[in-house]
Design a protein around this motif. Structure first.
Motif, mmCIF file in Angstrom:
data_model
loop_
_atom_site.group_PDB
_atom_site.id
_atom_site.type_symbol
_atom_site.label_atom_id
_atom_site.label_comp_id
_atom_site.label_asym_id
_atom_site.label_seq_id
_atom_site.Cartn_x
_atom_site.Cartn_y
_atom_site.Cartn_z
ATOM 1 N N ASP A 210 108.096 49.176 14.805
ATOM 2 C CA ASP A 210 109.489 48.896 14.416
ATOM 3 C C ASP A 210 110.183 50.199 14.025
ATOM 4 O O ASP A 210 109.547 51.232 13.814
ATOM 5 C CB ASP A 210 109.512 47.940 13.223
ATOM 6 N N ASP A 211 111.513 50.111 13.887
ATOM 7 C CA ASP A 211 112.260 51.271 13.406
ATOM 8 C C ASP A 211 111.769 51.682 12.022
ATOM 9 O O ASP A 211 111.710 52.871 11.699
ATOM 10 C CB ASP A 211 113.756 50.945 13.357
ATOM 11 N N GLU B 98 93.397 42.495 17.143
ATOM 12 C CA GLU B 98 94.685 41.902 17.476
ATOM 13 C C GLU B 98 95.248 42.580 18.714
ATOM 14 O O GLU B 98 94.983 43.766 18.954
ATOM 15 C CB GLU B 98 95.659 42.077 16.307
ATOM 16 N N VAL B 99 96.012 41.850 19.507
ATOM 17 C CA VAL B 99 96.639 42.442 20.692
ATOM 18 C C VAL B 99 98.043 42.920 20.314
ATOM 19 O O VAL B 99 98.721 42.315 19.477
ATOM 20 C CB VAL B 99 96.709 41.436 21.859
ATOM 21 N N SER B 100 98.473 43.984 20.933
ATOM 22 C CA SER B 100 99.758 44.577 20.583
ATOM 23 C C SER B 100 100.939 43.809 21.164
ATOM 24 O O SER B 100 102.076 43.981 20.713
ATOM 25 C CB SER B 100 99.803 46.029 21.051
ATOM 26 N N ASN C 199 107.873 45.889 20.665
ATOM 27 C CA ASN C 199 107.647 46.853 21.758
ATOM 28 C C ASN C 199 106.264 46.741 22.374
ATOM 29 O O ASN C 199 105.893 47.546 23.233
ATOM 30 C CB ASN C 199 107.874 48.292 21.276
ATOM 31 N N GLU C 200 105.481 45.768 21.935
ATOM 32 C CA GLU C 200 104.142 45.480 22.473
ATOM 33 C C GLU C 200 103.176 46.656 22.340
ATOM 34 O O GLU C 200 102.221 46.788 23.115
ATOM 35 C CB GLU C 200 104.248 45.035 23.943
ATOM 36 N N VAL C 201 103.433 47.519 21.372
ATOM 37 C CA VAL C 201 102.535 48.650 21.114
ATOM 38 C C VAL C 201 102.374 48.836 19.607
ATOM 39 O O VAL C 201 103.183 48.347 18.803
ATOM 40 C CB VAL C 201 103.041 49.972 21.747
ATOM 41 N N PHE C 202 101.325 49.567 19.221
ATOM 42 C CA PHE C 202 101.061 49.893 17.822
ATOM 43 C C PHE C 202 101.263 51.391 17.581
ATOM 44 O O PHE C 202 101.353 52.184 18.519
ATOM 45 C CB PHE C 202 99.612 49.551 17.445
ATOM 46 N N ASN D 15 98.470 50.695 23.124
ATOM 47 C CA ASN D 15 98.479 49.346 23.703
ATOM 48 C C ASN D 15 97.097 48.716 23.553
ATOM 49 O O ASN D 15 96.096 49.291 23.983
ATOM 50 C CB ASN D 15 98.871 49.447 25.190
ATOM 51 N N VAL D 16 97.041 47.553 22.943
ATOM 52 C CA VAL D 16 95.771 46.840 22.757
ATOM 53 C C VAL D 16 95.853 45.518 23.506
ATOM 54 O O VAL D 16 96.704 44.670 23.214
ATOM 55 C CB VAL D 16 95.471 46.595 21.265
ATOM 56 N N LYS D 17 94.971 45.341 24.470
ATOM 57 C CA LYS D 17 94.965 44.142 25.316
ATOM 58 C C LYS D 17 93.787 43.234 24.959
ATOM 59 O O LYS D 17 92.828 43.667 24.325
ATOM 60 C CB LYS D 17 94.875 44.540 26.795
ATOM 61 N N ALA D 18 93.865 42.018 25.416
ATOM 62 C CA ALA D 18 92.770 41.073 25.226
ATOM 63 C C ALA D 18 91.629 41.427 26.161
ATOM 64 O O ALA D 18 91.848 41.841 27.306
ATOM 65 C CB ALA D 18 93.253 39.649 25.484
ATOM 66 N N ARG D 19 90.398 41.239 25.702
ATOM 67 C CA ARG D 19 89.229 41.591 26.518
ATOM 68 C C ARG D 19 89.100 40.697 27.728
ATOM 69 O O ARG D 19 88.571 41.100 28.751
ATOM 70 C CB ARG D 19 87.967 41.493 25.668
#
Length: 243
Positions: A157-158, A196-198, A203-206, A227-231
């Motif tokens: 986030d901002d 956790e997934v991003s 913005n779908e990122v951490f 970017n964290v995706k599901a396995r």
């Protein structure tokens, strides 16, 4: 009237009851009123001084309790660096990390990545991280005063928010999230897991931040666009490749 407090209302002080009882019985005369007034004035002055002393004692007690707590925390940190979680809660707020980076603060040292970190990770799959401490000349520096670092995970986030637990109450970032500096000036986080997934966040990122717990002279390191995706997504791709 109360002789002690000068309150016009009736009171139950023994001194007042004795005085007015004697006055009513004629044991005391009007000529004694000036002496009584003088005695009341002295008593009032003493009461005022006692109240001031009590208030000062209360203020001193508050200060001593605060100092005692700070000494206990410092003693705990020096005796066992693994308790430095106490320090980070007081030294860094989730927003302060980014306020420091946005400011023009002239840091004496900086943290830099020493190992490659893929910007795409997978949920519940372990990864490692190594950072080095550098001076203004970009030289490796080793500090002997228990230089301990911590990894924190934020939203993008901002105004980034610190991520601690997911909706199920499980830690989002777990594993070796704290580590001490080794002799060459390197801090290694051997095994961490993001639970956790991003895509569930802005913005779908951490943002992944590395901060120093034991010194304010070290600039935090922030890794963006993680970017964290599901396995399961990776497993499906592998099956498609085999087919």
């Amino acid at each position: 009237m109360c002789l002690i407090t000068q309150n016009p209302e009736l009171c139950n002080h023994q001194e007042c009851l004795y005085f007015y009882s004697g006055f009513a019985q004629g044991l005391l005369s009007y000529t004694q009123s000036s002496e009584i007034d003088r005695a009341c004035s002295i008593v009032n002055s003493q009461n005022t001084m006692l109240h001031m002393i009590i208030n000062k004692n209360l203020e001193t007690e508050i200060i001593l309790n605060k100092v005692h707590c700070e000494v206990q925390q410092l003693s705990l940190f020096l005796s066992n660096p693994r308790h430095s979680e106490i320090i980070v809660e007081q030294s860094y707020d989730s927003s302060e990390v980014f306020q420091l980076l946005r400011s023009r603060w002239d840091f004496q040292y900086t943290l830099q990545l020493e190992s490659e970190l893929p910007l795409t990770l997978y949920k519940e799959r372990g990864f490692s991280l190594a950072v080095s401490l550098r001076n203004s000349s970009n030289e490796n520096v080793f500090l002997k005063n228990h230089t301990r670092c911590k990894v924190l995970l934020f939203t993008s986030d901002d105004e980034p928010k610190l991520l601690k637990c997911n909706i199920r109450g499980k830690k989002i970032l777990r594993g070796t999230t704290e580590a001490e500096m080794s002799e060459p000036g390197i801090v290694k986080f051997e095994n961490m897991v993001i639970n956790e997934v991003s895509s569930h966040y802005t913005n779908e990122v951490f943002l992944l931040a590395v901060i120093c717990l034991s010194s304010g002279d070290i600039k935090p390191l922030v890794i963006e666009n993680l970017n964290v995706k599901a396995r399961t997504m990776q497993k499906k791709k592998q099956k498609l490749v085999k087919n």
